[in-house]
Design an enzyme around this catalytic site. Structure first.
Site, PDB file in Angstrom:
ATOM      1  N   CYS A  96      -1.806  -5.296   3.028  1.00  0.00           N
ATOM      2  CA  CYS A  96      -2.486  -6.082   4.053  1.00  0.00           C
ATOM      3  C   CYS A  96      -4.000  -5.963   3.928  1.00  0.00           C
ATOM      4  O   CYS A  96      -4.537  -4.902   3.643  1.00  0.00           O
ATOM      5  CB  CYS A  96      -2.075  -5.625   5.448  1.00  0.00           C
ATOM      6  SG  CYS A  96      -0.440  -6.162   5.956  1.00  0.00           S
ATOM      7  N   ARG A 150      -8.785   1.466   4.199  1.00  0.00           N
ATOM      8  CA  ARG A 150      -7.714   2.460   4.146  1.00  0.00           C
ATOM      9  C   ARG A 150      -7.786   3.279   2.851  1.00  0.00           C
ATOM     10  O   ARG A 150      -6.886   3.235   2.017  1.00  0.00           O
ATOM     11  CB  ARG A 150      -6.348   1.783   4.295  1.00  0.00           C
ATOM     12  CG  ARG A 150      -6.183   1.116   5.638  1.00  0.00           C
ATOM     13  CD  ARG A 150      -4.744   0.849   5.975  1.00  0.00           C
ATOM     14  NE  ARG A 150      -4.306  -0.428   5.487  1.00  0.00           N
ATOM     15  CZ  ARG A 150      -3.128  -0.968   5.769  1.00  0.00           C
ATOM     16  NH1 ARG A 150      -2.282  -0.342   6.545  1.00  0.00           N
ATOM     17  NH2 ARG A 150      -2.777  -2.138   5.297  1.00  0.00           N
ATOM     18  N   ILE A 182      -8.792   2.056  14.700  1.00  0.00           N
ATOM     19  CA  ILE A 182      -8.125   2.507  13.470  1.00  0.00           C
ATOM     20  C   ILE A 182      -8.601   1.724  12.248  1.00  0.00           C
ATOM     21  O   ILE A 182      -9.018   2.301  11.246  1.00  0.00           O
ATOM     22  CB  ILE A 182      -6.595   2.386  13.606  1.00  0.00           C
ATOM     23  CG1 ILE A 182      -6.108   3.130  14.857  1.00  0.00           C
ATOM     24  CG2 ILE A 182      -5.911   2.928  12.355  1.00  0.00           C
ATOM     25  CD1 ILE A 182      -6.358   4.613  14.842  1.00  0.00           C
ATOM     26  N   ARG A 194       0.814  -1.213   0.000  1.00  0.00           N
ATOM     27  CA  ARG A 194       0.000   0.000   0.000  1.00  0.00           C
ATOM     28  C   ARG A 194       0.852   1.269   0.000  1.00  0.00           C
ATOM     29  O   ARG A 194       0.415   2.315  -0.484  1.00  0.00           O
ATOM     30  CB  ARG A 194      -0.938   0.001   1.208  1.00  0.00           C
ATOM     31  CG  ARG A 194      -1.875  -1.181   1.289  1.00  0.00           C
ATOM     32  CD  ARG A 194      -2.922  -0.989   2.373  1.00  0.00           C
ATOM     33  NE  ARG A 194      -3.851   0.080   2.027  1.00  0.00           N
ATOM     34  CZ  ARG A 194      -4.990  -0.098   1.370  1.00  0.00           C
ATOM     35  NH1 ARG A 194      -5.336  -1.306   0.963  1.00  0.00           N
ATOM     36  NH2 ARG A 194      -5.779   0.920   1.106  1.00  0.00           N
TER      37      ARG A 194
END
Length: 416
Positions: free
Chosen positions: A117, A122, A327, A93
């Site tokens: 991942c 995200r 998160i 990423r």
């Protein structure tokens, strides 16, 4: 496919030298795109993600040289290819970090939407929103971000969420923009500070480093420099938890104590005796661990990248722990594997309740992401019998020679 075979039940003891931080090294390597002069970066860890990033930069025209001392030289005198293809981006990423500097320096960029991942969406919308505010024209077609701009302009950007890579991308882009850029709700992570300090050494004008408001005054050009990557605080924390969970004693060298307050506080709450200096930490565990509640949040709060490791510690701790993940939405995928090892964990939404048990049992388990793979290795180290951790390519993305370092502490672990 490689795997790690672990015979558990050994008390870890000894010294460990901490490697450079992957999450600082990756954006710093991308900063080479901002100048035609040579950037020399020291303390770069030897990891799969680093190799992928260097391959990507080479494909863009950056000349690279890596010596045996983990020092990397990068010269982007001429960018011959402004594309970051899916084949290279899908496994990492962090490749999105070429977008800002490439656009700022060359005026155009084509970057595949990222992979990496499987621990959450995200999204990159904050990157795109910020660059558009700076005058970039951006379209997303067929899985690629197409961006162009004659020259970026300074802007006042308020990010909707705290994003590390978003802050880094926009900060790099702003160094060559015309005028002043203000980033509000910026990430405060030490790795962001490390990148900023490298950019400042290259001639960037940046204020507010380490706060949630970063101000960048654009300059005409940046120059080369020598810079040393900070130590990896997540690797440091992982080895400290490994020692604590095994009832051991460990001495970390070449670390950064000032970046680890939240982790050290929780280890002491669990019963660890800790001494530290500027670049060293000594931990000794004299009694079984006590359970500790955790709530992940952006720095300086408890880091999400240490959540899985502390879950292992809590599986054998006295009492019950509540772990809340704020998160990422899919960061409890290691729970199912820990349950195969006799862990008592209940998950509801973004919260896991961990009841300590007398001990874990060795089992065949499978890693699902980078930090989950580390947690399964830690679980194997303290479990009764043999544990086999499969799909360890995740582990090699973020830990340098982990089985060698653990073996030096007495662990019975080998790669197969």
């Amino acid at each position: 496919m490689q795997k790690l075979i672990i015979q558990g039940g050994v008390r870890l003891s000894g010294d460990v030298t901490i490697s450079g931080a992957k999450n600082a090294a990756l954006p710093i390597l991308c900063a080479s795109l901002l100048t035609g002069e040579t950037l020399v970066v020291e303390n770069v860890p030897h990891l799969n993600d680093i190799t992928t990033m260097l391959d990507l930069l080479q494909q863009m025209g950056v000349r690279t040289n890596v010596d045996s001392n983990r020092t990397t030289e990068l010269t982007a005198a001429y960018l011959s290819n402004l594309v970051a293809p899916y084949e290279m981006v899908k496994t990492m990423r962090a490749a999105i970090l070429v977008l800002g500097p490439m656009l700022a320096r060359a005026g155009a960029a084509k970057v595949s939407l990222p992979g990496g991942c499987a621990i959450g969406l995200r999204p990159v919308d904050q990157h795109i929103k910020g660059l558009q505010a700076m005058g970039a024209e951006i379209e997303i077609e067929h899985g690629y971000i197409h961006a162009k701009a004659k020259r970026l302009n300074g802007a006042h950007i308020v990010m909707d969420i705290v994003t590390v890579t978003g802050t880094e991308n926009l900060m790099m882009a702003a160094t060559l923009a015309e005028g002043t850029t203000v980033l509000e709700n910026a990430a405060r992570e030490p790795e962001v500070m490390d990148l900023a300090n490298c950019l400042i050494a290259m001639g960037a004008r940046i204020q507010g480093v380490g706060t949630d408001i970063i101000t960048i005054e654009g300059v005409e050009s940046l120059h080369g420099t020598h810079y040393c990557v900070m130590p990896d605080r997540i690797e440091s924390g992982t080895f400290l938890v490994a020692a604590a969970a095994s009832g051991g004693e460990i001495y970390l060298r070449q670390t950064r104590t000032d970046t680890m307050d939240a982790v050290l506080d929780k280890l002491m709450e669990a019963g660890a005796a800790i001494e530290s200096g500027e670049d060293w930490i000594h931990l000794k565990m004299n009694n079984p661990p006590k359970s500790v509640n955790l709530r992940t949040a952006p720095y300086p709060a408890f880091p999400t990248d240490m959540q899985a490791q502390f879950m292992v510690l809590n599986t054998i701790a006295t009492g019950t722990a509540i772990i809340t993940e704020t998160i990422f939405e899919n960061r409890f995928m290691h729970v199912q594997e820990l349950e195969r090892m006799n862990a008592d964990i209940k998950v509801e939404g973004n919260t896991a309740v961990v009841c300590g048990v007398a001990g874990l049992d060795g089992a065949n388990v499978m890693a699902t992401d980078l930090r989950a793979s580390a947690c399964l290795v830690l679980a194997g180290l303290i479990a009764r019998g043999e544990t086999i951790v499969d799909r360890i390519y995740h582990l090699d993305r973020g830990y340098e020679r982990i089985e060698e370092k653990l073996s030096a502490l007495g662990a019975r672990i080998r790669r197969s």
